[in-house]
Write a protein that holds these residues in place. Structure first.
Motif, PDB file in Angstrom:
ATOM      1  N   ARG A 159       0.813  -1.219   0.000  1.00 27.14           N
ATOM      2  CA  ARG A 159       0.000   0.000   0.000  1.00 27.14           C
ATOM      3  C   ARG A 159       0.848   1.272   0.000  1.00 27.14           C
ATOM      4  NH1 ARG A 159      -4.828  -1.547   4.338  1.00 27.14           N
ATOM      5  NH2 ARG A 159      -5.672  -3.312   3.152  1.00 27.14           N
ATOM      6  N   LYS A 160       2.118   1.157   0.314  1.00 28.86           N
ATOM      7  CA  LYS A 160       2.993   2.329   0.322  1.00 28.86           C
ATOM      8  C   LYS A 160       3.867   2.410  -0.924  1.00 28.86           C
ATOM      9  CE  LYS A 160       3.163   2.823   5.347  1.00 28.86           C
ATOM     10  NZ  LYS A 160       4.029   2.951   6.556  1.00 28.86           N
ATOM     11  N   LEU A 161       3.681   1.491  -1.865  1.00 28.89           N
ATOM     12  CA  LEU A 161       4.437   1.544  -3.107  1.00 28.89           C
ATOM     13  C   LEU A 161       3.881   2.660  -3.993  1.00 28.89           C
ATOM     14  CD1 LEU A 161       4.761  -2.244  -4.050  1.00 28.89           C
ATOM     15  CD2 LEU A 161       6.620  -0.721  -3.341  1.00 28.89           C
ATOM     16  N   PRO A 162       4.727   3.509  -4.533  1.00 39.40           N
ATOM     17  CA  PRO A 162       4.234   4.534  -5.473  1.00 39.40           C
ATOM     18  C   PRO A 162       3.810   3.881  -6.786  1.00 39.40           C
ATOM     19  CG  PRO A 162       6.633   4.612  -5.310  1.00 39.40           C
ATOM     20  CD  PRO A 162       6.170   3.630  -4.281  1.00 39.40           C
ATOM     21  N   ASN A 163       2.539   4.137  -7.174  1.00 37.05           N
ATOM     22  CA  ASN A 163       1.979   3.554  -8.403  1.00 37.05           C
ATOM     23  C   ASN A 163       2.220   2.047  -8.429  1.00 37.05           C
ATOM     24  OD1 ASN A 163       0.750   3.236 -10.844  1.00 37.05           O
ATOM     25  ND2 ASN A 163       2.007   4.746 -11.927  1.00 37.05           N
ATOM     26  N   ALA A 164       1.627   1.354  -7.434  1.00 35.80           N
ATOM     27  CA  ALA A 164       1.876  -0.077  -7.249  1.00 35.80           C
ATOM     28  C   ALA A 164       1.597  -0.925  -8.494  1.00 35.80           C
ATOM     29  CB  ALA A 164       1.045  -0.582  -6.069  1.00 35.80           C
ATOM     30  N   PRO A 165       0.536  -0.646  -9.307  1.00 39.69           N
ATOM     31  CA  PRO A 165       0.305  -1.481 -10.497  1.00 39.69           C
ATOM     32  C   PRO A 165       1.438  -1.446 -11.508  1.00 39.69           C
ATOM     33  CG  PRO A 165      -1.681  -0.260  -9.936  1.00 39.69           C
ATOM     34  CD  PRO A 165      -0.583   0.292  -9.097  1.00 39.69           C
ATOM     35  N   ARG A 166       2.275  -0.411 -11.461  1.00 40.50           N
ATOM     36  CA  ARG A 166       3.419  -0.365 -12.375  1.00 40.50           C
ATOM     37  C   ARG A 166       4.590  -1.177 -11.844  1.00 40.50           C
ATOM     38  NH1 ARG A 166       3.097   4.068 -15.940  1.00 40.50           N
ATOM     39  NH2 ARG A 166       4.998   3.188 -16.851  1.00 40.50           N
ATOM     40  N   GLN A 167       4.519  -1.581 -10.571  1.00 42.44           N
ATOM     41  CA  GLN A 167       5.609  -2.342  -9.970  1.00 42.44           C
ATOM     42  C   GLN A 167       5.240  -3.783  -9.650  1.00 42.44           C
ATOM     43  OE1 GLN A 167       8.060  -0.320  -7.039  1.00 42.44           O
ATOM     44  NE2 GLN A 167       6.861   1.559  -7.274  1.00 42.44           N
ATOM     45  N   VAL A 168       3.958  -4.049  -9.415  1.00 39.84           N
ATOM     46  CA  VAL A 168       3.505  -5.389  -9.041  1.00 39.84           C
ATOM     47  C   VAL A 168       2.310  -5.761  -9.905  1.00 39.84           C
ATOM     48  CG1 VAL A 168       2.690  -6.871  -7.183  1.00 39.84           C
ATOM     49  CG2 VAL A 168       4.266  -5.000  -6.671  1.00 39.84           C
ATOM     50  N   GLY A 169       2.382  -6.923 -10.523  1.00 43.38           N
ATOM     51  CA  GLY A 169       1.253  -7.465 -11.269  1.00 43.38           C
ATOM     52  C   GLY A 169       0.811  -8.773 -10.641  1.00 43.38           C
ATOM     53  N   HIS A 196     -11.759  -3.618 -20.697  1.00 48.82           N
ATOM     54  CA  HIS A 196     -11.385  -3.974 -19.329  1.00 48.82           C
ATOM     55  C   HIS A 196      -9.932  -3.586 -19.064  1.00 48.82           C
ATOM     56  CE1 HIS A 196     -10.662  -6.261 -15.691  1.00 48.82           C
ATOM     57  NE2 HIS A 196      -9.729  -6.962 -16.309  1.00 48.82           N
ATOM     58  N   LEU A 197      -9.062  -3.939 -19.984  1.00 49.34           N
ATOM     59  CA  LEU A 197      -7.654  -3.592 -19.802  1.00 49.34           C
ATOM     60  C   LEU A 197      -7.430  -2.094 -19.927  1.00 49.34           C
ATOM     61  CD1 LEU A 197      -5.983  -6.484 -21.852  1.00 49.34           C
ATOM     62  CD2 LEU A 197      -6.264  -6.320 -19.376  1.00 49.34           C
ATOM     63  N   GLN A 253      -5.848   3.208 -17.644  1.00 54.59           N
ATOM     64  CA  GLN A 253      -6.113   4.619 -17.358  1.00 54.59           C
ATOM     65  C   GLN A 253      -6.005   4.923 -15.868  1.00 54.59           C
ATOM     66  OE1 GLN A 253      -9.966   5.128 -19.162  1.00 54.59           O
ATOM     67  NE2 GLN A 253      -9.113   5.549 -21.208  1.00 54.59           N
ATOM     68  N   LEU A 254      -6.410   3.965 -15.029  1.00 50.80           N
ATOM     69  CA  LEU A 254      -6.301   4.172 -13.583  1.00 50.80           C
ATOM     70  C   LEU A 254      -4.849   4.252 -13.128  1.00 50.80           C
ATOM     71  CD1 LEU A 254      -9.096   1.752 -12.299  1.00 50.80           C
ATOM     72  CD2 LEU A 254      -9.113   4.251 -12.199  1.00 50.80           C
ATOM     73  N   SER A 255      -3.942   3.616 -13.854  1.00 51.98           N
ATOM     74  CA  SER A 255      -2.539   3.553 -13.441  1.00 51.98           C
ATOM     75  C   SER A 255      -1.635   4.420 -14.289  1.00 51.98           C
ATOM     76  CB  SER A 255      -2.049   2.096 -13.504  1.00 51.98           C
ATOM     77  OG  SER A 255      -2.878   1.262 -12.723  1.00 51.98           O
ATOM     78  N   GLY A 256      -2.198   5.192 -15.194  1.00 52.64           N
ATOM     79  CA  GLY A 256      -1.373   6.059 -16.035  1.00 52.64           C
ATOM     80  C   GLY A 256      -0.562   5.298 -17.061  1.00 52.64           C
ATOM     81  N   ILE A 257      -1.080   4.184 -17.520  1.00 57.91           N
ATOM     82  CA  ILE A 257      -0.385   3.358 -18.517  1.00 57.91           C
ATOM     83  C   ILE A 257      -0.907   3.733 -19.898  1.00 57.91           C
ATOM     84  CG2 ILE A 257       0.025   0.996 -19.307  1.00 57.91           C
ATOM     85  CD1 ILE A 257      -0.408   0.094 -16.395  1.00 57.91           C
ATOM     86  N   PRO A 258      -0.056   3.949 -20.868  1.00 56.54           N
ATOM     87  CA  PRO A 258      -0.538   4.341 -22.199  1.00 56.54           C
ATOM     88  C   PRO A 258      -1.396   3.259 -22.840  1.00 56.54           C
ATOM     89  CG  PRO A 258       1.830   3.875 -22.227  1.00 56.54           C
ATOM     90  CD  PRO A 258       1.413   3.897 -20.794  1.00 56.54           C
ATOM     91  N   ALA A 259      -2.330   3.690 -23.678  1.00 59.99           N
ATOM     92  CA  ALA A 259      -3.300   2.772 -24.285  1.00 59.99           C
ATOM     93  C   ALA A 259      -2.622   1.758 -25.205  1.00 59.99           C
ATOM     94  CB  ALA A 259      -4.358   3.568 -25.043  1.00 59.99           C
ATOM     95  N   ARG A 260      -1.500   2.148 -25.813  1.00 57.26           N
ATOM     96  CA  ARG A 260      -0.849   1.209 -26.733  1.00 57.26           C
ATOM     97  C   ARG A 260      -0.383  -0.069 -26.015  1.00 57.26           C
ATOM     98  NH1 ARG A 260       2.969   5.260 -25.878  1.00 57.26           N
ATOM     99  NH2 ARG A 260       4.937   4.545 -24.948  1.00 57.26           N
ATOM    100  N   ARG A 261      -0.151   0.045 -24.684  1.00 55.65           N
ATOM    101  CA  ARG A 261       0.276  -1.127 -23.922  1.00 55.65           C
ATOM    102  C   ARG A 261      -0.830  -2.165 -23.863  1.00 55.65           C
ATOM    103  NH1 ARG A 261       4.196  -4.586 -22.673  1.00 55.65           N
ATOM    104  NH2 ARG A 261       3.903  -5.504 -20.608  1.00 55.65           N
ATOM    105  N   VAL A 262      -2.101  -1.733 -23.924  1.00 60.01           N
ATOM    106  CA  VAL A 262      -3.228  -2.660 -23.901  1.00 60.01           C
ATOM    107  C   VAL A 262      -3.163  -3.594 -25.096  1.00 60.01           C
ATOM    108  CG1 VAL A 262      -5.743  -2.843 -24.058  1.00 60.01           C
ATOM    109  CG2 VAL A 262      -4.689  -1.099 -22.593  1.00 60.01           C
ATOM    110  N   LEU A 267       0.342  -8.300 -16.596  1.00 57.34           N
ATOM    111  CA  LEU A 267       1.493  -7.822 -17.359  1.00 57.34           C
ATOM    112  C   LEU A 267       1.341  -6.387 -17.817  1.00 57.34           C
ATOM    113  CD1 LEU A 267       2.086 -10.943 -19.662  1.00 57.34           C
ATOM    114  CD2 LEU A 267       3.303 -10.363 -17.559  1.00 57.34           C
ATOM    115  N   LEU A 268       0.176  -5.799 -17.578  1.00 56.58           N
ATOM    116  CA  LEU A 268      -0.148  -4.504 -18.177  1.00 56.58           C
ATOM    117  C   LEU A 268       0.868  -3.422 -17.815  1.00 56.58           C
ATOM    118  CD1 LEU A 268      -2.298  -3.178 -19.947  1.00 56.58           C
ATOM    119  CD2 LEU A 268      -3.564  -2.613 -17.868  1.00 56.58           C
ATOM    120  N   GLY A 269       1.276  -3.336 -16.561  1.00 54.93           N
ATOM    121  CA  GLY A 269       2.201  -2.283 -16.137  1.00 54.93           C
ATOM    122  C   GLY A 269       3.663  -2.628 -16.315  1.00 54.93           C
ATOM    123  N   ASP A 270       3.982  -3.749 -16.990  1.00 55.75           N
ATOM    124  CA  ASP A 270       5.366  -4.200 -17.162  1.00 55.75           C
ATOM    125  C   ASP A 270       6.089  -4.237 -15.815  1.00 55.75           C
ATOM    126  OD1 ASP A 270       7.541  -5.153 -18.554  1.00 55.75           O
ATOM    127  OD2 ASP A 270       8.315  -3.152 -19.036  1.00 55.75           O
TER     128      ASP A 270
END
Length: 422
Positions: A66-76, A93-94, A99-108, A142-145
């Motif tokens: 819960r204290k990780l900055p932008n956790a979805p970009r670090q943990v999948g 869905h993806l 969008q919630l994690s600031g991930i570009p749409a091309r990654r979807v 895998l979305l947030g690499d």
């Protein structure tokens, strides 16, 4: 890296995880094994901050989730493939997660191609099969690499091609230096995928070691030896020689011998000295499944009772012999398969001793006692056990009717006699 220290979780009087400490290091696939109800899902939920531990802590890269900055970009993570809104398209869905994690749409579109769902990206997920849902869940992980990935039963519902794909994906992610933590009940798949194992039982740590060390510590290797089938006297001669040398020899159903306590070169030398020809001399190493079953047999909470099939078998005709029970090679003798398992998870399970049950299996606890399966036991006619010990015979009428009371005006008619039956 994932690190748990003294992790404990209680739900009221139930302790799901107790004093659990381990590390999941990067660069390797770490398998997470344990029986149903052992606390695996609870542990993974605490790693992801979905449940708060009662005591202890678990961190990812030194920080609670819960204290990780932008956790979805670090943990999948993939914990439940069905946790998807069924009315959404797979891509939408993806896209919402991105969008919630600031991930570009091309990654979807990239991850849809990685998991092979690009052709069904515009279809609603409620129409997906179990395997397609698993692929969509892996795509979300895998979305947030991320550098840390957790998967709970990732191959559930996948076909053989999909299972191979997941296996190669896990290995490639670990080869990139990522931390990969995988929970699964498929021992054969874990043996091919994982490099390291963490095994828990009833919420406590049972093992934390490599797969090779785990199998070595929880199994006993043996040698298979076969002599010419047409010369049984050579088999007996070899058995005597091996036993005299300190080996334990057990017969197997196919006519071979299982030898423990002696290395293969020693067995070969003894056979040569006894002038015995060998048709086979091969080593046997236990599988991961065998080692896992031996390690966790004292920590299994849910066991099936033996179905006695009471009342479903027809009674054999008088004089017929009951079916022969198939013996199990070496069962019950010292050295059968392996020494007793470690005791960390509780007392090892032992099959009930006593009379054999149907099909050669030991009888279930309480078999033959009144009230088994919640119903009173049916009376068994005298001598029925000599005909078929597993069939319930109907009660027979007594040979002679009971004498009528002296004060009765007349005896009741005996329907067993032809003249009274008329």
């Amino acid at each position: 890296m994932i690190e748990a220290v003294g992790l404990t979780k209680r739900y009221g009087a139930k302790t799901a995880v107790y004093n659990l400490s381990f590390q999941v290091r990067p660069g390797a696939v770490t398998g997470f094994l344990g029986p149903n109800g052992s606390g695996k899902s609870t542990t993974m939920r605490m790693i992801l901050g979905l449940d708060n531990p009662t005591s202890g802590q678990v961190t990812i890269g030194g920080f609670p989730y819960r204290k990780l900055p932008n956790a979805p970009r670090q943990v999948g993570a993939l914990l439940d493939a069905k946790a998807v809104h069924g009315g959404r398209h797979a891509r939408n869905h993806l896209l919402c997660l991105a969008q919630l994690s600031g991930i570009p749409a091309r990654r979807v579109d990239e991850v849809l191609g990685v998991v092979g769902l690009q052709d069904v990206a515009r279809k609603r997920s409620k129409g997906f099969s179990l395997g397609m849902g698993q692929r969509l869940g892996i795509a979300a992980a895998l979305l947030g690499d991320p550098q840390v990935l957790l998967f709970d039963e990732p191959v559930n519902g996948l076909d053989p091609e999909g299972i191979l794909w997941v296996r190669n994906l896990m290995k490639s992610l670990a080869a990139e230096g990522r931390t990969v933590f995988v929970s699964s009940h498929l021992m054969s798949e874990m043996a091919l995928t994982a490099d390291h194992l963490i095994v828990i039982g009833r919420g406590q740590l049972l093992a934390d070691m490599t797969i090779k060390d785990f199998i070595s510590h929880n199994s006993a290797d043996f040698a298979r030896v076969r002599t010419p089938d047409t010369e049984p006297q050579q088999r007996e001669k070899l058995t005597a020689a091996l036993t005299e040398a300190g080996g334990q020899v057990l017969p197997e159903q196919d006519g071979a011998l299982r030898v423990t306590g002696l290395p293969l070169p020693r067995i070969s030398d003894l056979a040569h000295s006894a002038d015995v020809r060998l048709w086979e001399l091969s080593p046997h190493q236990a599988s991961l499944e065998e080692a896992y079953m031996r390690m966790t047999q004292g920590a299994v909470d849910y066991r099936s009772t033996i179905d006695q099939k009471a009342g479903l078998q027809q009674e054999l005709p008088p004089g017929a012999m009951p079916p022969q029970q198939m013996p199990v090679a070496g069962q019950g003798q010292p050295g059968w398969y392996a020494p007793p398992p470690p005791q960390q998870g509780g007392q090892p399970f032992a099959m009930p001793q006593g009379q054999p049950g149907p099909y050669g299996a030991p009888a279930a606890p309480g078999a033959g006692q009144p009230g088994l399966y919640g119903a009173p036991a049916a009376p068994v006619a005298p001598g029925a056990a000599d005909v078929n010990p597993y069939a319930q015979a109907a009660p027979q009428a007594p040979a002679q009717p009971p004498a009528a009371p002296a004060a009765a005006p007349a005896a009741a008619p005996d329907l067993t006699k032809p003249e009274d039956a008329r």
